[in-house]
Design an enzyme around this catalytic site. Structure first.
Site: not given
Ligand SMILES: NC(=O)c1ccc[n+]([C@@H]2O[C@H](COP(=O)([O-])OP(=O)(O)OC[C@H]3O[C@@H](n4cnc5c(N)ncnc54)[C@H](OP(=O)(O)O)[C@@H]3O)[C@@H](O)[C@H]2O)c1
Length: 425
Positions: A38, A125, A127, A129, A180, A194, A198
Protein backbone atom coordinates in the site's frame (compact mmCIF):
# COMPACT_ATOMS: atom_id res chain seq x y z
CA UNK A 1 1.89 -11.91 -3.27
CA UNK A 2 -0.68 -9.50 -1.80
CA UNK A 3 0.86 -7.82 1.28
CA UNK A 4 4.47 -7.33 2.26
CA UNK A 5 4.44 -6.81 6.00
CA UNK A 6 5.66 -9.05 8.84
CA UNK A 7 4.63 -12.32 7.16
CA UNK A 8 5.14 -11.22 3.55
CA UNK A 9 8.74 -10.15 4.15
CA UNK A 10 9.39 -13.48 5.89
CA UNK A 11 7.99 -15.30 2.85
CA UNK A 12 10.34 -13.38 0.52
CA UNK A 13 13.29 -14.11 2.81
CA UNK A 14 12.44 -17.83 3.00
CA UNK A 15 12.09 -18.16 -0.77
CA UNK A 16 15.32 -16.20 -1.38
CA UNK A 17 17.49 -17.94 1.20
CA UNK A 18 16.23 -21.51 0.49
CA UNK A 19 15.88 -21.14 -3.27
CA UNK A 20 17.99 -24.20 -4.17
CA UNK A 21 16.55 -26.56 -1.63
CA UNK A 22 12.97 -25.50 -2.39
CA UNK A 23 13.52 -25.97 -6.14
CA UNK A 24 15.03 -29.41 -5.53
CA UNK A 25 12.18 -30.53 -3.34
CA UNK A 26 9.42 -29.06 -5.47
CA UNK A 27 11.01 -30.02 -8.78
CA UNK A 28 10.76 -26.47 -10.12
CA UNK A 29 11.87 -23.04 -8.92
CA UNK A 30 9.47 -20.70 -7.15
CA UNK A 31 9.52 -17.37 -8.93
CA UNK A 32 8.04 -14.34 -7.15
CA UNK A 33 6.51 -12.28 -9.95
CA UNK A 34 4.92 -9.36 -8.12
CA UNK A 35 4.43 -8.10 -4.56
CA UNK A 36 1.55 -5.74 -3.81
CA UNK A 37 1.58 -3.32 -0.88
CA UNK A 38 0.00 0.00 0.00
CA UNK A 39 2.65 2.46 1.11
CA UNK A 40 5.32 3.27 -1.52
CA UNK A 41 7.62 4.89 1.06
CA UNK A 42 7.98 1.91 3.39
CA UNK A 43 11.31 0.10 3.70
CA UNK A 44 10.77 -3.65 3.10
CA UNK A 45 14.20 -5.16 3.34
CA UNK A 46 16.70 -6.62 0.90
CA UNK A 47 14.39 -9.35 -0.41
CA UNK A 48 11.73 -6.93 -1.68
CA UNK A 49 13.45 -4.94 -4.45
CA UNK A 50 11.61 -1.97 -5.95
CA UNK A 51 11.08 -3.67 -9.31
CA UNK A 52 9.05 -6.44 -7.63
CA UNK A 53 6.70 -4.03 -5.86
CA UNK A 54 3.36 -2.83 -7.13
CA UNK A 55 0.57 -0.84 -5.53
CA UNK A 56 -2.16 -2.16 -7.79
CA UNK A 57 -3.61 -5.64 -6.99
CA UNK A 58 -4.67 -6.00 -10.62
CA UNK A 59 -1.02 -6.49 -11.54
CA UNK A 60 -1.29 -9.84 -9.73
CA UNK A 61 -4.96 -10.77 -10.13
CA UNK A 62 -5.10 -9.88 -13.81
CA UNK A 63 -1.79 -11.50 -14.84
CA UNK A 64 -2.50 -14.83 -16.60
CA UNK A 65 1.13 -15.93 -16.08
CA UNK A 66 0.70 -16.03 -12.30
CA UNK A 67 -0.33 -19.49 -10.99
CA UNK A 68 -0.46 -18.91 -7.25
CA UNK A 69 -1.61 -15.88 -5.25
CA UNK A 70 -0.33 -15.54 -1.69
CA UNK A 71 -2.64 -13.38 0.42
CA UNK A 72 -0.82 -11.96 3.44
CA UNK A 73 -2.65 -8.62 3.67
CA UNK A 74 -5.01 -9.59 6.44
CA UNK A 75 -8.52 -8.29 7.20
CA UNK A 76 -11.82 -8.98 5.46
CA UNK A 77 -11.71 -6.24 2.85
CA UNK A 78 -10.27 -5.95 0.30
CA UNK A 79 -8.46 -9.27 0.99
CA UNK A 80 -11.71 -11.27 0.60
CA UNK A 81 -12.56 -9.70 -2.74
CA UNK A 82 -9.00 -10.34 -3.99
CA UNK A 83 -9.12 -14.01 -2.94
CA UNK A 84 -12.45 -14.46 -4.75
CA UNK A 85 -11.09 -12.73 -7.83
CA UNK A 86 -7.93 -14.92 -7.80
CA UNK A 87 -9.95 -18.15 -7.48
CA UNK A 88 -12.35 -17.07 -10.20
CA UNK A 89 -9.35 -16.38 -12.42
CA UNK A 90 -8.28 -20.03 -11.89
CA UNK A 91 -5.37 -19.28 -9.57
CA UNK A 92 -4.64 -21.29 -6.45
CA UNK A 93 -4.48 -19.24 -3.28
CA UNK A 94 -2.32 -19.52 -0.17
CA UNK A 95 -3.57 -17.39 2.71
CA UNK A 96 -2.56 -16.69 6.32
CA UNK A 97 -5.80 -14.85 7.01
CA UNK A 98 -7.72 -16.55 9.87
CA UNK A 99 -10.21 -13.69 10.11
CA UNK A 100 -11.24 -14.10 6.47
CA UNK A 101 -11.49 -17.91 6.71
CA UNK A 102 -13.44 -17.82 9.98
CA UNK A 103 -15.96 -15.39 8.48
CA UNK A 104 -16.13 -16.54 4.85
CA UNK A 105 -14.38 -19.93 4.81
CA UNK A 106 -17.33 -22.03 3.60
CA UNK A 107 -18.02 -19.76 0.67
CA UNK A 108 -14.35 -19.57 -0.34
CA UNK A 109 -13.73 -23.33 -0.07
CA UNK A 110 -16.85 -24.02 -2.14
CA UNK A 111 -15.69 -21.56 -4.75
CA UNK A 112 -12.19 -23.08 -4.85
CA UNK A 113 -13.63 -26.58 -5.22
CA UNK A 114 -16.00 -25.51 -7.97
CA UNK A 115 -13.18 -23.78 -9.81
CA UNK A 116 -10.76 -26.72 -9.27
CA UNK A 117 -8.07 -24.70 -7.53
CA UNK A 118 -6.36 -25.03 -4.15
CA UNK A 119 -7.01 -22.77 -1.19
CA UNK A 120 -4.24 -23.52 1.32
CA UNK A 121 -4.16 -21.97 4.77
CA UNK A 122 -1.63 -23.66 7.09
CA UNK A 123 -0.33 -20.29 8.36
CA UNK A 124 -3.80 -19.04 9.27
CA UNK A 125 -3.91 -21.04 12.51
CA UNK A 126 -1.00 -21.05 14.94
CA UNK A 127 1.54 -19.65 12.46
CA UNK A 128 4.40 -22.13 12.27
CA UNK A 129 2.68 -25.12 13.92
CA UNK A 130 1.53 -27.56 11.21
CA UNK A 131 -1.81 -28.25 12.89
CA UNK A 132 -3.89 -27.83 9.74
CA UNK A 133 -1.96 -30.62 8.00
CA UNK A 134 -2.30 -32.81 11.08
CA UNK A 135 -6.09 -32.37 11.21
CA UNK A 136 -6.78 -32.28 7.50
CA UNK A 137 -4.50 -35.08 6.37
CA UNK A 138 -3.03 -37.20 9.18
CA UNK A 139 -6.18 -37.42 11.30
CA UNK A 140 -8.75 -37.52 8.52
CA UNK A 141 -9.29 -41.23 9.23
CA UNK A 142 -9.72 -40.77 12.97
CA UNK A 143 -12.67 -39.55 14.93
CA UNK A 144 -11.52 -36.51 16.87
CA UNK A 145 -13.36 -36.29 20.16
CA UNK A 146 -11.68 -33.26 21.72
CA UNK A 147 -9.30 -30.45 20.93
CA UNK A 148 -7.90 -28.02 23.44
CA UNK A 149 -5.29 -25.39 22.85
CA UNK A 150 -3.39 -22.30 23.74
CA UNK A 151 -3.71 -20.64 20.35
CA UNK A 152 -2.94 -16.98 21.08
CA UNK A 153 0.69 -16.26 21.93
CA UNK A 154 0.09 -12.66 23.02
CA UNK A 155 -2.42 -13.54 25.71
CA UNK A 156 -0.26 -16.47 26.81
CA UNK A 157 2.74 -14.15 27.11
CA UNK A 158 0.67 -11.70 29.19
CA UNK A 159 -0.69 -14.42 31.50
CA UNK A 160 2.79 -15.95 31.90
CA UNK A 161 4.24 -12.60 32.97
CA UNK A 162 1.34 -12.00 35.36
CA UNK A 163 2.07 -15.39 36.92
CA UNK A 164 5.87 -15.16 37.02
CA UNK A 165 6.18 -11.53 38.09
CA UNK A 166 2.92 -11.13 40.06
CA UNK A 167 2.00 -8.08 37.99
CA UNK A 168 -1.42 -6.90 36.89
CA UNK A 169 -2.96 -7.32 33.44
CA UNK A 170 -2.37 -3.72 32.30
CA UNK A 171 1.34 -3.82 33.25
CA UNK A 172 1.84 -7.18 31.53
CA UNK A 173 0.02 -5.90 28.42
CA UNK A 174 2.34 -2.90 28.22
CA UNK A 175 5.30 -5.29 28.55
CA UNK A 176 3.92 -7.40 25.68
CA UNK A 177 3.60 -4.29 23.51
CA UNK A 178 7.14 -3.13 24.37
CA UNK A 179 8.50 -6.59 23.54
CA UNK A 180 6.71 -6.52 20.15
CA UNK A 181 4.34 -9.39 21.02
CA UNK A 182 1.16 -7.31 21.16
CA UNK A 183 -0.17 -4.97 18.49
CA UNK A 184 -0.82 -1.29 19.18
CA UNK A 185 -4.48 -2.38 19.20
CA UNK A 186 -4.39 -5.67 21.09
CA UNK A 187 -8.20 -6.03 21.34
CA UNK A 188 -8.57 -9.31 19.40
CA UNK A 189 -5.67 -10.92 21.26
CA UNK A 190 -6.91 -10.12 24.75
CA UNK A 191 -10.68 -10.41 24.25
CA UNK A 192 -10.40 -13.94 22.83
CA UNK A 193 -11.45 -12.87 19.30
CA UNK A 194 -8.25 -14.10 17.64
CA UNK A 195 -8.47 -17.45 19.46
CA UNK A 196 -12.12 -17.67 18.41
CA UNK A 197 -11.23 -17.21 14.72
CA UNK A 198 -8.65 -19.98 15.05
CA UNK A 199 -11.03 -22.30 16.86
CA UNK A 200 -13.64 -21.75 14.13
CA UNK A 201 -11.17 -23.20 11.62
CA UNK A 202 -9.75 -25.92 13.89
CA UNK A 203 -13.15 -27.20 15.01
CA UNK A 204 -14.52 -27.30 11.49
CA UNK A 205 -11.54 -29.43 10.40
CA UNK A 206 -11.44 -31.61 13.52
CA UNK A 207 -15.13 -32.48 13.37
CA UNK A 208 -15.67 -32.23 9.61
CA UNK A 209 -18.44 -29.72 10.08
CA UNK A 210 -19.30 -26.13 9.42
CA UNK A 211 -18.62 -23.87 12.40
CA UNK A 212 -19.52 -20.20 12.54
CA UNK A 213 -17.73 -17.69 14.82
CA UNK A 214 -21.11 -16.76 16.34
CA UNK A 215 -21.52 -20.35 17.64
CA UNK A 216 -18.47 -20.12 19.91
CA UNK A 217 -18.68 -18.85 23.48
CA UNK A 218 -16.06 -16.09 23.93
CA UNK A 219 -14.43 -14.57 27.01
CA UNK A 220 -11.08 -12.78 27.10
CA UNK A 221 -8.39 -12.28 29.71
CA UNK A 222 -9.03 -8.57 30.40
CA UNK A 223 -10.67 -9.29 33.75
CA UNK A 224 -8.06 -11.72 35.04
CA UNK A 225 -6.24 -9.95 37.87
CA UNK A 226 -2.91 -10.61 39.55
CA UNK A 227 -4.84 -11.74 42.64
CA UNK A 228 -6.55 -14.46 40.54
CA UNK A 229 -3.17 -15.78 39.43
CA UNK A 230 -1.95 -15.89 43.02
CA UNK A 231 -5.10 -17.51 44.40
CA UNK A 232 -5.22 -20.05 41.56
CA UNK A 233 -1.61 -20.95 42.42
CA UNK A 234 -2.60 -21.55 46.05
CA UNK A 235 -5.20 -24.04 44.83
CA UNK A 236 -2.55 -25.69 42.58
CA UNK A 237 -3.60 -24.16 39.24
CA UNK A 238 -2.35 -21.83 36.51
CA UNK A 239 -4.65 -19.58 34.45
CA UNK A 240 -4.47 -19.96 30.65
CA UNK A 241 -6.62 -18.70 27.78
CA UNK A 242 -7.97 -21.91 26.25
CA UNK A 243 -9.76 -22.67 23.00
CA UNK A 244 -11.84 -25.81 23.50
CA UNK A 245 -13.87 -27.95 21.09
CA UNK A 246 -15.43 -31.22 22.25
CA UNK A 247 -17.85 -33.69 20.73
CA UNK A 248 -20.54 -34.48 23.30
CA UNK A 249 -22.17 -37.92 23.60
CA UNK A 250 -25.38 -36.61 22.00
CA UNK A 251 -23.45 -35.51 18.90
CA UNK A 252 -23.53 -31.79 19.70
CA UNK A 253 -20.34 -29.74 19.92
CA UNK A 254 -19.09 -27.83 22.94
CA UNK A 255 -17.18 -24.77 21.63
CA UNK A 256 -15.57 -22.28 23.99
CA UNK A 257 -12.80 -19.69 24.26
CA UNK A 258 -12.16 -18.45 27.80
CA UNK A 259 -9.56 -18.20 30.53
CA UNK A 260 -9.41 -21.38 32.60
CA UNK A 261 -7.64 -22.78 35.64
CA UNK A 262 -5.51 -25.76 34.58
CA UNK A 263 -3.56 -27.97 37.03
CA UNK A 264 -0.08 -26.52 37.54
CA UNK A 265 1.53 -29.91 36.84
CA UNK A 266 -0.29 -30.42 33.51
CA UNK A 267 1.54 -30.21 30.17
CA UNK A 268 -0.67 -27.32 29.04
CA UNK A 269 0.35 -25.32 32.14
CA UNK A 270 3.99 -25.60 31.07
CA UNK A 271 3.34 -23.84 27.73
CA UNK A 272 4.56 -20.39 28.63
CA UNK A 273 5.44 -17.11 26.96
CA UNK A 274 4.62 -16.71 23.28
CA UNK A 275 4.38 -20.46 22.64
CA UNK A 276 1.20 -22.12 21.41
CA UNK A 277 0.11 -25.71 21.94
CA UNK A 278 -2.75 -27.84 20.69
CA UNK A 279 -3.83 -31.04 22.35
CA UNK A 280 -5.97 -33.33 20.21
CA UNK A 281 -7.69 -36.51 21.30
CA UNK A 282 -8.56 -39.01 18.60
CA UNK A 283 -10.73 -42.08 19.13
CA UNK A 284 -8.10 -44.32 17.49
CA UNK A 285 -4.91 -42.35 18.08
CA UNK A 286 -5.53 -41.26 21.65
CA UNK A 287 -3.79 -38.08 22.79
CA UNK A 288 -1.54 -35.97 20.58
CA UNK A 289 0.06 -32.64 21.42
CA UNK A 290 1.93 -30.22 19.19
CA UNK A 291 3.60 -27.07 20.39
CA UNK A 292 5.69 -24.28 18.91
CA UNK A 293 5.61 -20.65 17.83
CA UNK A 294 2.16 -19.66 16.67
CA UNK A 295 3.21 -16.31 15.24
CA UNK A 296 6.20 -14.28 14.13
CA UNK A 297 7.62 -13.51 10.73
CA UNK A 298 9.74 -16.60 10.05
CA UNK A 299 7.63 -19.36 11.69
CA UNK A 300 4.53 -18.08 9.88
CA UNK A 301 6.40 -17.61 6.60
CA UNK A 302 7.65 -21.19 6.85
CA UNK A 303 4.03 -22.41 6.82
CA UNK A 304 3.11 -20.10 3.92
CA UNK A 305 6.04 -21.36 1.83
CA UNK A 306 5.23 -25.01 2.65
CA UNK A 307 1.76 -24.34 1.26
CA UNK A 308 3.27 -22.76 -1.85
CA UNK A 309 5.32 -25.94 -2.34
CA UNK A 310 2.23 -28.15 -1.85
CA UNK A 311 0.16 -26.09 -4.24
CA UNK A 312 3.06 -26.03 -6.69
CA UNK A 313 3.30 -29.84 -6.60
CA UNK A 314 -0.41 -30.11 -7.27
CA UNK A 315 -0.09 -27.73 -10.21
CA UNK A 316 2.78 -29.73 -11.68
CA UNK A 317 0.93 -33.03 -11.25
CA UNK A 318 -2.38 -31.62 -12.48
CA UNK A 319 -3.98 -32.68 -9.21
CA UNK A 320 -5.47 -29.54 -7.79
CA UNK A 321 -8.02 -29.88 -5.04
CA UNK A 322 -6.30 -33.01 -3.68
CA UNK A 323 -6.68 -32.01 -0.04
CA UNK A 324 -9.65 -29.75 -0.36
CA UNK A 325 -11.52 -28.68 2.73
CA UNK A 326 -15.05 -29.77 1.89
CA UNK A 327 -17.69 -27.70 3.50
CA UNK A 328 -20.12 -29.91 5.34
CA UNK A 329 -23.41 -29.68 7.14
CA UNK A 330 -23.56 -27.77 10.41
CA UNK A 331 -23.81 -29.60 13.75
CA UNK A 332 -25.72 -28.62 16.85
CA UNK A 333 -23.66 -26.54 19.28
CA UNK A 334 -24.41 -26.74 22.99
CA UNK A 335 -25.63 -23.65 24.84
CA UNK A 336 -22.71 -22.61 27.10
CA UNK A 337 -25.18 -22.27 29.99
CA UNK A 338 -25.46 -26.06 30.01
CA UNK A 339 -21.74 -26.53 30.68
CA UNK A 340 -21.12 -28.45 33.88
CA UNK A 341 -17.78 -28.08 35.64
CA UNK A 342 -15.91 -26.67 38.58
CA UNK A 343 -15.51 -22.91 39.00
CA UNK A 344 -13.09 -20.53 40.65
CA UNK A 345 -15.08 -17.65 42.16
CA UNK A 346 -13.66 -14.42 43.55
CA UNK A 347 -15.77 -12.01 45.59
CA UNK A 348 -14.61 -8.59 46.75
CA UNK A 349 -16.53 -7.89 49.94
CA UNK A 350 -16.63 -5.51 52.87
CA UNK A 351 -15.35 -7.39 55.92
CA UNK A 352 -18.62 -7.30 57.86
CA UNK A 353 -20.37 -10.01 59.83
CA UNK A 354 -22.86 -12.03 57.81
CA UNK A 355 -21.62 -11.18 54.29
CA UNK A 356 -20.00 -14.58 53.74
CA UNK A 357 -23.01 -16.43 55.08
CA UNK A 358 -25.28 -14.55 52.66
CA UNK A 359 -23.00 -15.38 49.69
CA UNK A 360 -22.91 -19.06 50.69
CA UNK A 361 -26.70 -19.01 51.07
CA UNK A 362 -27.28 -17.73 47.52
CA UNK A 363 -24.76 -20.19 46.06
CA UNK A 364 -26.47 -23.04 47.87
CA UNK A 365 -29.88 -21.93 46.61
CA UNK A 366 -28.55 -22.33 43.04
CA UNK A 367 -26.94 -25.74 43.70
CA UNK A 368 -23.43 -24.32 43.64
CA UNK A 369 -21.54 -26.06 46.42
CA UNK A 370 -18.19 -24.89 47.74
CA UNK A 371 -15.24 -27.27 47.77
CA UNK A 372 -12.49 -24.96 49.09
CA UNK A 373 -12.41 -21.37 50.24
CA UNK A 374 -9.71 -18.82 51.07
CA UNK A 375 -10.42 -15.48 52.71
CA UNK A 376 -7.56 -13.11 52.19
CA UNK A 377 -6.51 -11.53 55.51
CA UNK A 378 -8.66 -9.03 57.36
CA UNK A 379 -9.64 -5.58 56.20
CA UNK A 380 -7.45 -2.68 57.19
CA UNK A 381 -8.82 -0.04 59.52
CA UNK A 382 -9.87 2.27 56.66
CA UNK A 383 -12.52 -0.17 55.46
CA UNK A 384 -10.72 -1.63 52.41
CA UNK A 385 -12.63 -4.58 50.98
CA UNK A 386 -11.14 -8.08 51.08
CA UNK A 387 -11.07 -10.95 48.56
CA UNK A 388 -12.85 -14.20 49.21
CA UNK A 389 -12.08 -16.93 46.70
CA UNK A 390 -13.71 -20.32 46.29
CA UNK A 391 -13.40 -23.46 44.25
CA UNK A 392 -16.75 -25.07 43.65
CA UNK A 393 -17.74 -28.67 43.04
CA UNK A 394 -19.05 -29.38 39.54
CA UNK A 395 -22.07 -27.22 38.85
CA UNK A 396 -24.06 -25.86 35.92
CA UNK A 397 -22.80 -22.68 34.25
CA UNK A 398 -26.26 -21.10 34.09
CA UNK A 399 -26.65 -21.62 37.86
CA UNK A 400 -23.31 -19.97 38.59
CA UNK A 401 -24.27 -16.94 36.47
CA UNK A 402 -27.68 -16.63 38.14
CA UNK A 403 -26.15 -16.92 41.61
CA UNK A 404 -23.55 -14.25 40.83
CA UNK A 405 -26.22 -11.88 39.56
CA UNK A 406 -28.14 -12.31 42.80
CA UNK A 407 -25.02 -11.97 44.96
CA UNK A 408 -24.20 -8.70 43.20
CA UNK A 409 -27.42 -7.23 44.65
CA UNK A 410 -26.43 -8.07 48.25
CA UNK A 411 -25.10 -5.34 50.50
CA UNK A 412 -21.40 -5.57 51.37
CA UNK A 413 -20.32 -6.63 47.85
CA UNK A 414 -17.99 -4.00 46.44
CA UNK A 415 -17.24 -5.28 42.89
CA UNK A 416 -18.78 -7.76 40.47
CA UNK A 417 -17.64 -11.31 41.30
CA UNK A 418 -15.24 -13.07 38.93
CA UNK A 419 -15.93 -16.61 37.74
CA UNK A 420 -13.31 -18.66 35.88
CA UNK A 421 -13.89 -22.24 34.76
CA UNK A 422 -11.60 -25.03 35.93
CA UNK A 423 -10.44 -27.44 33.19
CA UNK A 424 -8.89 -30.60 34.58
CA UNK A 425 -6.02 -32.35 32.74
N1 LIG B 1 2.23 -11.60 12.11
C1 LIG B 1 2.07 -12.86 12.46
O1 LIG B 1 2.83 -13.39 13.28
C2 LIG B 1 0.98 -13.69 11.83
C3 LIG B 1 0.85 -15.04 12.21
C4 LIG B 1 -0.13 -15.83 11.61
C5 LIG B 1 -0.97 -15.25 10.68
N2 LIG B 1 -0.83 -13.92 10.36
C6 LIG B 1 -1.75 -13.37 9.37
O2 LIG B 1 -1.02 -12.96 8.24
C7 LIG B 1 -1.64 -11.84 7.62
C8 LIG B 1 -0.62 -10.71 7.49
O3 LIG B 1 -0.18 -10.35 8.79
P1 LIG B 1 1.09 -9.40 9.00
O4 LIG B 1 1.42 -9.50 10.43
O5 LIG B 1 2.12 -9.69 7.98
O6 LIG B 1 0.42 -7.98 8.71
P2 LIG B 1 1.16 -6.60 8.38
O7 LIG B 1 2.55 -6.62 8.88
O8 LIG B 1 0.24 -5.52 8.80
O9 LIG B 1 1.24 -6.60 6.78
C9 LIG B 1 0.11 -6.41 5.97
C10 LIG B 1 0.60 -6.08 4.56
O10 LIG B 1 -0.54 -5.98 3.70
C11 LIG B 1 -0.48 -4.73 3.02
N3 LIG B 1 -1.85 -4.25 2.85
C12 LIG B 1 -2.80 -4.15 3.79
N4 LIG B 1 -3.93 -3.66 3.24
C13 LIG B 1 -3.65 -3.44 1.92
C14 LIG B 1 -4.41 -2.94 0.83
N5 LIG B 1 -5.67 -2.55 0.97
N6 LIG B 1 -3.80 -2.87 -0.37
C15 LIG B 1 -2.51 -3.25 -0.54
N7 LIG B 1 -1.75 -3.74 0.47
C16 LIG B 1 -2.33 -3.83 1.67
C17 LIG B 1 0.32 -3.80 3.90
O11 LIG B 1 0.88 -2.81 3.07
P3 LIG B 1 1.87 -1.65 3.67
O12 LIG B 1 3.10 -2.40 4.13
O13 LIG B 1 2.16 -0.81 2.49
O14 LIG B 1 1.13 -1.01 4.77
C18 LIG B 1 1.35 -4.75 4.48
O15 LIG B 1 2.44 -4.89 3.61
C19 LIG B 1 -2.87 -11.52 8.49
O16 LIG B 1 -3.99 -12.15 7.96
C20 LIG B 1 -2.50 -12.14 9.83
O17 LIG B 1 -3.64 -12.51 10.59
C21 LIG B 1 0.11 -13.15 10.92
Amino acid sequence: MLGCGVVGQGVLRTIATRRESLARRLGAPIEVRRVVARDPDKERGEHAPRELLSFDPETVLGDPEIDVVVEVMGGLDPAGAHVVRAIEAGKSVVTANKFLLAERGSELFELAEARGVDLAFEAAVCGGIPVIRVLREALVSDNVVALRGIVNGTSNYILSRMYDEKIDFSVALRGAQDAGYAEADPTLDVNGGDALHKLTILASLAFGTRVLPSQIHQEGIEHVAAIDMQMAARFGYVIKLLAIARALPNGALDLRVHPALVPDDSVIASISGALNAIYIEGESLGPLMISGYGAGSMPTAMSVVSDIVDVGRNLMMGSRGRVTHRSLAAREVRDPGHHVGRYYLRFTVMDRPGVLARIAGVLGAFDVSIEQMIQEGRASADGEPVHVVMLTHACKDANVRSALREIHMLSGISEPARAIRVEEG
